[in-house]
Design a protein around this motif. Structure first.
Motif, PDB file in Angstrom:
ATOM      1  N   GLN A  94      10.364 125.810 -49.808  1.00 34.38           N
ATOM      2  CA  GLN A  94       9.655 127.031 -49.677  1.00 34.38           C
ATOM      3  C   GLN A  94       8.294 126.791 -50.496  1.00 34.38           C
ATOM      4  N   LYS A  95       8.089 125.922 -51.149  1.00 32.90           N
ATOM      5  CA  LYS A  95       6.596 125.593 -51.882  1.00 32.90           C
ATOM      6  C   LYS A  95       5.773 125.062 -50.742  1.00 32.90           C
ATOM      7  N   ASP A  96       6.290 124.333 -49.794  1.00 31.18           N
ATOM      8  CA  ASP A  96       5.620 123.694 -48.913  1.00 31.18           C
ATOM      9  C   ASP A  96       5.379 124.704 -47.765  1.00 31.18           C
ATOM     10  N   VAL A  97       6.282 125.510 -47.467  1.00 34.17           N
ATOM     11  CA  VAL A  97       6.221 127.037 -46.748  1.00 34.17           C
ATOM     12  C   VAL A  97       5.001 127.717 -47.025  1.00 34.17           C
ATOM     13  N   ASN A  98       5.144 128.178 -48.509  1.00 34.01           N
ATOM     14  CA  ASN A  98       3.861 128.962 -48.869  1.00 34.01           C
ATOM     15  C   ASN A  98       2.671 128.157 -48.855  1.00 34.01           C
ATOM     16  N   GLY A  99       2.485 127.036 -49.120  1.00 31.66           N
ATOM     17  CA  GLY A  99       1.167 126.290 -49.231  1.00 31.66           C
ATOM     18  C   GLY A  99       0.555 126.174 -47.870  1.00 31.66           C
ATOM     19  N   PHE A 100       1.545 126.187 -46.795  1.00 31.49           N
ATOM     20  CA  PHE A 100       1.064 126.180 -45.374  1.00 31.49           C
ATOM     21  C   PHE A 100       0.555 127.467 -44.908  1.00 31.49           C
ATOM     22  N   ASP A 101       1.212 128.605 -45.471  1.00 41.68           N
ATOM     23  CA  ASP A 101       0.576 129.957 -45.348  1.00 41.68           C
ATOM     24  C   ASP A 101      -0.909 130.026 -45.881  1.00 41.68           C
ATOM     25  N   VAL A 102      -0.930 129.572 -47.089  1.00 38.87           N
ATOM     26  CA  VAL A 102      -2.233 129.737 -47.513  1.00 38.87           C
ATOM     27  C   VAL A 102      -3.272 128.847 -46.916  1.00 38.87           C
ATOM     28  N   PHE A 103      -2.756 127.707 -46.478  1.00 38.63           N
ATOM     29  CA  PHE A 103      -3.979 126.917 -45.585  1.00 38.63           C
ATOM     30  C   PHE A 103      -4.275 127.490 -44.253  1.00 38.63           C
ATOM     31  N   MET A 104      -3.115 128.316 -43.600  1.00 42.81           N
ATOM     32  CA  MET A 104      -3.360 128.826 -42.557  1.00 42.81           C
ATOM     33  C   MET A 104      -4.433 130.180 -42.533  1.00 42.81           C
TER      34      MET A 104
END
Length: 531
Positions: free
Chosen positions: A504-514
């Motif tokens: 989930q931490k990576d998922v949230n980080g990817f969303d911020v990057f997007m």
């Protein structure tokens, strides 16, 4: 292996798959247990000639013969026998593109590959006329754009095909395509498993005033589904494939398929709610749908499995090319210091560093657009790296950002499919160079798509293995045995793989990057305009 490999080779109890990828042509010979027993490959690159991404016919045939000879030489050196016969052969290649020939079989214009974003006008008109998404890389878009451009060759066209279809035609004399490959040429009727006749007539009416010497249905290859016979290797074809003269003619050849279809086969992803993602020079995700989409999306292509089931494809022209260039730069730096590091170790080191970066990549931004990108509406690409004065600029974040960027355009397409259309995807199977470094590609992909990502032990064999399996299915299937059953019970029953769940931490980080990726597209557009 529980059988005599030498005897299998002598008696033609093998299947051969050859796939033309964007950077490598690969031949894989499989035995009675479907495992590879010999292989050969040829490295090649497309050329940018007169504003067209292309491969020459000379390179196509040199590459085919080279990879075949390497595979046949391995057979002879390992098993002590010449390769004179094969149970069945299959050819696969990069989907889409434009190869046209006149009545004498002469190529009319250089091969225009999938990588070209030069058909925007045609794509828009056909999408509107067909009420069906026609991407710029599709063969029909290239054809119509050539007509709109009033190119001299259009009235001489006798045959239009793809790279795989061209190879198959020259080796068998048959002008056919597998349905998965054909679905990237022109829309398919899911009921008849042939081209959609209503849309063919719309196209014919669209070009009626051009007074051309042909109708569309007469220049397209015939459509075949997996398991049907695509013809046999002719005497001329045998010499084209095997310049040594040892291979005999008469070998059955399955319908030629595209790399998307062979990827589905190689990952056993042809049933509903399954999907696969192929990530290398380009990246595309395939999801087998339970129902048709509610409307047309410019970012989503509709193609089929090799058996004719509906598949949604999110395809990005750019994935690892720019990332590979950066790794090459680090390689140069190491050599300048007198350090000769194994390339695979360099990739492993840099990729694993990415897992230590900030979840969102530390505020960095990159666009790996070596070529145009249709999902984000770029006809040309300019690889670009951007950072602000307060971003966390370190090597881990640099690598993480470029891995994220490799999937940025794909993510935009997949969000439409999974969030807006609520397509069901239980997990996705990964294959391609993006996944070569253990765990890293899977973790990044799981973060991008927020679904479990699996990589099979066999996935490294890629599309050449997939088309070899389709060749074996054609000659070995039982009566009424579906391809899904054949793969599940005979090929993948004992195959094991590794699945990584999204963090989930990576998922949230990817969303911020997007969020940053979408907002920064104006910067990329400015780079295209001014550089």
């Amino acid at each position: 292996m529980g059988y005599d490999i030498r005897n299998a080779i002598l008696n033609g109890k093998t299947s051969l798959g050859i796939e033309f990828g964007s950077t490598r042509i690969k031949a894989v010979l499989i035995g009675e247990d479907f495992s590879p027993i010999a292989s050969g490959s040829f490295e090649w690159e497309n050329s940018y000639v007169d504003l067209i991404w292309t491969y020459s016919l000379e390179d196509i045939w040199n590459g085919l013969q080279d990879c075949y000879q390497k595979m046949a030489s391995e057979v002879k050196s390992r098993y002590g026998v010449p390769l004179q016969t094969i149970g069945a052969i299959g050819f696969s290649g990069m989907m889409h593109g434009y190869m046209v020939f006149n009545e004498a079989g002469e190529q009319l214009v250089p091969f225009r590959t999938w990588r070209n974003n030069i058909t925007e006008q045609a794509s828009k008109v056909l999408t509107e006329q067909f009420n069906f998404q026609i991407p710029q890389r599709w063969s029909i878009a290239h054809l119509y754009q050539a007509i709109l451009n009033k190119e001299e060759h259009i009235n001489q066209i006798d045959f239009l095909t793809t790279l795989a279809g061209y190879i198959h035609w020259k080796l068998t004399g048959q002008k056919v395509l597998g349905i998965g490959e054909a679905s990237g040429v022109f829309p398919i009727d899911l009921a008849t498993k042939k081209y959609n006749t209503n849309r063919i007539e719309i196209f014919n009416q669209l070009i009626k005033d051009k007074e051309l010497s042909w109708r569309l249905e007469n220049i397209l290859p015939e459509v075949l589904v997996a398991g049907e016979n695509g013809g046999v290797l002719t005497e001329e074809g045998a010499r084209l494939l095997d310049s040594s003269g040892e291979l005999k003619a008469g070998i059955p050849i399955c319908p030629p398929e595209g790399d998307a279809g062979t990827g589905m086969v190689a990952t056993n992803s042809i049933a509903e709610r399954t999907g696969n993602v192929s990530a290398g020079t380009s990246v595309f995700a395939m999801v087998v749908l339970e129902k048709e989409l509610s409307k047309v999306y410019a970012e989503i292509d509709l193609v089929t499995t090799p058996t004719g089931s509906l598949v949604a494809m999110a395809h990005s022209n750019n994935c690892t090319s720019d990332l590979n260039a950066w790794v090459g730069l680090f390689d140069e730096f190491a050599k300048a210091l007198g350090q000769h590091i194994d390339k695979s170790q360099l990739y492993k080191t840099l990729y694993h560093l990415a897992l230590q970066g900030d979840p969102d990549g530390g505020g960095l931004l990159a666009y790996g657009y070596l070529s145009g990108e249709h999902i984000t509406h770029f006809e040309e690409g300019r690889p670009l790296f951007v950072r602000s004065s307060n971003s966390n600029f370190n090597l881990a974040n640099f690598m993480r950002t470029h891995l994220f960027s490799s999937l940025g355009a794909l993510k935009i397409g997949m969000d439409i499919l999974l969030q807006q259309e609520n397509a069901k995807l239980e997990k996705i199977l990964g294959h391609g160079g993006f996944f070569k470094t253990e765990d890293v590609g899977q973790k990044i992909m799981a973060a991008a798509l927020n679904v479990p990502v699996s990589v099979m032990e066999s996935a490294g064999e890629g599309g050449a293995w997939g088309i070899a399996l389709l060749a074996s299915y054609m000659i070995a299937k039982e009566e009424n045995e579906t391809l899904d059953d054949y793969l599940t019970t005979k090929i993948f029953a004992e195959k094991v793989g590794k699945t990584i769940l999204p963090d989930q931490k990576d998922v949230n980080g990817f969303d911020v990057f997007m969020q940053r990726y979408k907002q920064g597209l104006a910067i990329e557009r400015a780079a295209v305009e001014y550089l």
